[in-house]
Scaffold this motif. Structure first.
Motif, PDB file in Angstrom:
ATOM      1  N   GLU A   2       0.832  -1.211   0.000  1.00  0.00           N
ATOM      2  CA  GLU A   2       0.000   0.000   0.000  1.00  0.00           C
ATOM      3  C   GLU A   2       0.861   1.254   0.000  1.00  0.00           C
ATOM      4  N   ILE A   3       1.968   1.205   0.780  1.00  0.00           N
ATOM      5  CA  ILE A   3       2.880   2.359   0.825  1.00  0.00           C
ATOM      6  C   ILE A   3       3.513   2.588  -0.544  1.00  0.00           C
ATOM      7  N   LEU A   4       3.927   1.501  -1.196  1.00  0.00           N
ATOM      8  CA  LEU A   4       4.511   1.609  -2.528  1.00  0.00           C
ATOM      9  C   LEU A   4       3.517   2.199  -3.512  1.00  0.00           C
ATOM     10  N   PHE A   5       2.251   1.782  -3.380  1.00  0.00           N
ATOM     11  CA  PHE A   5       1.203   2.306  -4.258  1.00  0.00           C
ATOM     12  C   PHE A   5       1.014   3.807  -4.052  1.00  0.00           C
ATOM     13  N   ILE A   6       1.077   4.247  -2.784  1.00  0.00           N
ATOM     14  CA  ILE A   6       0.929   5.678  -2.475  1.00  0.00           C
ATOM     15  C   ILE A   6       2.094   6.465  -3.077  1.00  0.00           C
ATOM     16  N   TYR A   7       3.312   5.940  -2.874  1.00  0.00           N
ATOM     17  CA  TYR A   7       4.486   6.614  -3.434  1.00  0.00           C
ATOM     18  C   TYR A   7       4.437   6.664  -4.959  1.00  0.00           C
ATOM     19  N   TRP A   8       3.967   5.581  -5.558  1.00  0.00           N
ATOM     20  CA  TRP A   8       3.851   5.534  -7.009  1.00  0.00           C
ATOM     21  C   TRP A   8       2.862   6.580  -7.517  1.00  0.00           C
ATOM     22  N   ASN A   9       1.745   6.707  -6.832  1.00  0.00           N
ATOM     23  CA  ASN A   9       0.747   7.715  -7.224  1.00  0.00           C
ATOM     24  C   ASN A   9       1.307   9.126  -7.091  1.00  0.00           C
ATOM     25  N   GLN A  10       2.087   9.357  -6.028  1.00  0.00           N
ATOM     26  CA  GLN A  10       2.696  10.678  -5.852  1.00  0.00           C
ATOM     27  C   GLN A  10       3.709  10.958  -6.962  1.00  0.00           C
ATOM     28  N   PHE A  11       4.474   9.943  -7.295  1.00  0.00           N
ATOM     29  CA  PHE A  11       5.464  10.083  -8.368  1.00  0.00           C
ATOM     30  C   PHE A  11       4.783  10.403  -9.697  1.00  0.00           C
ATOM     31  N   VAL A  12       3.727   9.657 -10.019  1.00  0.00           N
ATOM     32  CA  VAL A  12       2.992   9.876 -11.271  1.00  0.00           C
ATOM     33  C   VAL A  12       2.373  11.270 -11.292  1.00  0.00           C
ATOM     34  N   HIS A  13       1.869  11.717 -10.141  1.00  0.00           N
ATOM     35  CA  HIS A  13       1.257  13.053 -10.053  1.00  0.00           C
ATOM     36  C   HIS A  13       2.294  14.144 -10.340  1.00  0.00           C
ATOM     37  N   ILE A  14       3.475  13.999  -9.727  1.00  0.00           N
ATOM     38  CA  ILE A  14       4.537  14.991  -9.939  1.00  0.00           C
ATOM     39  C   ILE A  14       4.979  15.001 -11.400  1.00  0.00           C
ATOM     40  N   MET A  15       5.139  13.818 -11.982  1.00  0.00           N
ATOM     41  CA  MET A  15       5.574  13.725 -13.373  1.00  0.00           C
ATOM     42  C   MET A  15       4.534  14.323 -14.313  1.00  0.00           C
ATOM     43  N   ASN A  16       3.273  14.013 -14.059  1.00  0.00           N
ATOM     44  CA  ASN A  16       2.204  14.534 -14.920  1.00  0.00           C
ATOM     45  C   ASN A  16       2.040  16.043 -14.773  1.00  0.00           C
ATOM     46  N   SER A  17       2.403  16.578 -13.607  1.00  0.00           N
ATOM     47  CA  SER A  17       2.256  18.022 -13.394  1.00  0.00           C
ATOM     48  C   SER A  17       3.182  18.823 -14.299  1.00  0.00           C
ATOM     49  N   GLY A  18       4.266  18.198 -14.737  1.00  0.00           N
ATOM     50  CA  GLY A  18       5.191  18.889 -15.632  1.00  0.00           C
ATOM     51  C   GLY A  18       4.957  18.588 -17.094  1.00  0.00           C
ATOM     52  N   GLY A  19       3.959  17.755 -17.385  1.00  0.00           N
ATOM     53  CA  GLY A  19       3.641  17.439 -18.773  1.00  0.00           C
ATOM     54  C   GLY A  19       4.462  16.283 -19.331  1.00  0.00           C
ATOM     55  N   ALA A  20       4.317  16.051 -20.610  1.00  0.00           N
ATOM     56  CA  ALA A  20       4.971  14.916 -21.274  1.00  0.00           C
ATOM     57  C   ALA A  20       6.493  15.026 -21.249  1.00  0.00           C
ATOM     58  N   ILE A  21       7.018  16.270 -21.189  1.00  0.00           N
ATOM     59  CA  ILE A  21       8.463  16.470 -21.173  1.00  0.00           C
ATOM     60  C   ILE A  21       9.095  15.800 -19.952  1.00  0.00           C
ATOM     61  N   MET A  22       8.371  15.768 -18.830  1.00  0.00           N
ATOM     62  CA  MET A  22       8.887  15.139 -17.618  1.00  0.00           C
ATOM     63  C   MET A  22       9.163  13.650 -17.851  1.00  0.00           C
ATOM     64  N   TRP A  23       8.265  12.994 -18.585  1.00  0.00           N
ATOM     65  CA  TRP A  23       8.444  11.566 -18.872  1.00  0.00           C
ATOM     66  C   TRP A  23       9.597  11.340 -19.838  1.00  0.00           C
ATOM     67  N   VAL A  24       9.769  12.283 -20.758  1.00  0.00           N
ATOM     68  CA  VAL A  24      10.919  12.201 -21.676  1.00  0.00           C
ATOM     69  C   VAL A  24      12.219  12.290 -20.889  1.00  0.00           C
ATOM     70  N   LEU A  25      12.277  13.248 -19.959  1.00  0.00           N
ATOM     71  CA  LEU A  25      13.478  13.416 -19.141  1.00  0.00           C
ATOM     72  C   LEU A  25      13.716  12.212 -18.237  1.00  0.00           C
ATOM     73  N   PHE A  26      12.634  11.653 -17.731  1.00  0.00           N
ATOM     74  CA  PHE A  26      12.760  10.459 -16.885  1.00  0.00           C
ATOM     75  C   PHE A  26      13.346   9.289 -17.689  1.00  0.00           C
ATOM     76  N   SER A  27      12.880   9.134 -18.923  1.00  0.00           N
ATOM     77  CA  SER A  27      13.400   8.065 -19.792  1.00  0.00           C
ATOM     78  C   SER A  27      14.871   8.292 -20.119  1.00  0.00           C
ATOM     79  N   LEU A  28      15.226   9.552 -20.389  1.00  0.00           N
ATOM     80  CA  LEU A  28      16.634   9.879 -20.659  1.00  0.00           C
ATOM     81  C   LEU A  28      17.497   9.608 -19.433  1.00  0.00           C
ATOM     82  N   ASN A  29      16.932   9.866 -18.246  1.00  0.00           N
ATOM     83  CA  ASN A  29      17.668   9.611 -17.012  1.00  0.00           C
ATOM     84  C   ASN A  29      17.980   8.123 -16.842  1.00  0.00           C
ATOM     85  N   LEU A  30      17.004   7.275 -17.168  1.00  0.00           N
ATOM     86  CA  LEU A  30      17.218   5.836 -17.093  1.00  0.00           C
ATOM     87  C   LEU A  30      18.318   5.397 -18.065  1.00  0.00           C
ATOM     88  N   LEU A  31      18.260   5.926 -19.295  1.00  0.00           N
ATOM     89  CA  LEU A  31      19.294   5.604 -20.291  1.00  0.00           C
ATOM     90  C   LEU A  31      20.670   6.084 -19.839  1.00  0.00           C
TER      91      LEU A  31
END
Length: 204
Positions: A2-31
């Motif tokens: 449940e805690i992981l689910f809460i953290y995941w939702n918070q992470f998704v909320h923060i990423m979505n707040s910055g738009g699609a560019i945030m997900w692009v940067l996250f993918s680049l960070n993984l690479l």
């Protein structure tokens, strides 16, 4: 869970707040960290000491060679190339270069990827900020945020998320990438030393 689910939702909320560019940067960070991790593991030198001493150790061990790190494999294959050239009475330098070439390629692997992401991340973050500011001012123009000062500040704050993330991606990548590039340069010098030492071995 449940805690992981809460953290995941918070992470998704923060990423979505910055738009699609945030997900692009996250993918680049993984690479980026994949490339850095690969280079870090590959560029482990292994046995300490000078190249000459390392060659002597491998010659003494014979078939009982101990492979501790990257340079041990280079020396072992270089010695095999030297012996092969000696067996057919050929000049060993070209044989040794051929043996070292795959390791030279391996030592430089993902270096270009890391440098490219380090350069791109701040620019993509800035692009996201510009896009976010345009959306904010469009909302102001349509008066949808005109009477809500907090909403204006919130819109600008969200627009700056991407620039922040772009720098968070780029700065560690720049620092660690430079350190690994220095290690690669050191290996290049040591490769040349191996070639010179083995090529002139019979001249002594």
């Amino acid at each position: 869970m449940e805690i992981l689910f809460i953290y995941w939702n918070q992470f998704v909320h923060i990423m979505n707040s910055g738009g699609a560019i945030m997900w692009v940067l996250f993918s680049l960070n993984l690479l980026l960290w994949y490339g850095l991790g690969f280079r870090y593991l590959t560029l482990k030198r292994g046995t300490r000491g000078s190249v000459r001493r390392l060659i002597e150790k491998h010659e003494k061990r014979g078939n009982k060679k101990v492979y501790v790190g990257f340079l041990d494999y280079v020396v072992a294959d270089s010695l095999k190339a030297y012996e092969k050239a000696k067996f057919i009475s050929a000049k060993p330098r070209e044989f040794i270069y051929d043996a070292i070439f795959p390791y030279a390629i391996e030592s430089a692997k993902y270096a270009t990827l890391v440098k490219t992401i380090v350069m791109l991340a701040p620019l993509i973050g800035l692009l996201g900020t510009v896009m976010g500011m345009i959306e904010t001012f469009d909302a102001l123009q349509s008066s949808s945020m005109f009477s809500q000062g907090d909403s204006i500040a919130g819109g600008i704050s969200k627009a700056l998320f991407t620039t922040e993330l772009g720098l968070v991606v780029a700065v560690p990548g720049l620092i660690i990438g430079k350190i690994l590039d220095k290690k690669e340069e050191q290996f290049t010098l040591e490769f040349e030393q191996i070639v010179d030492i083995l090529s002139t071995k019979d001249e002594k």
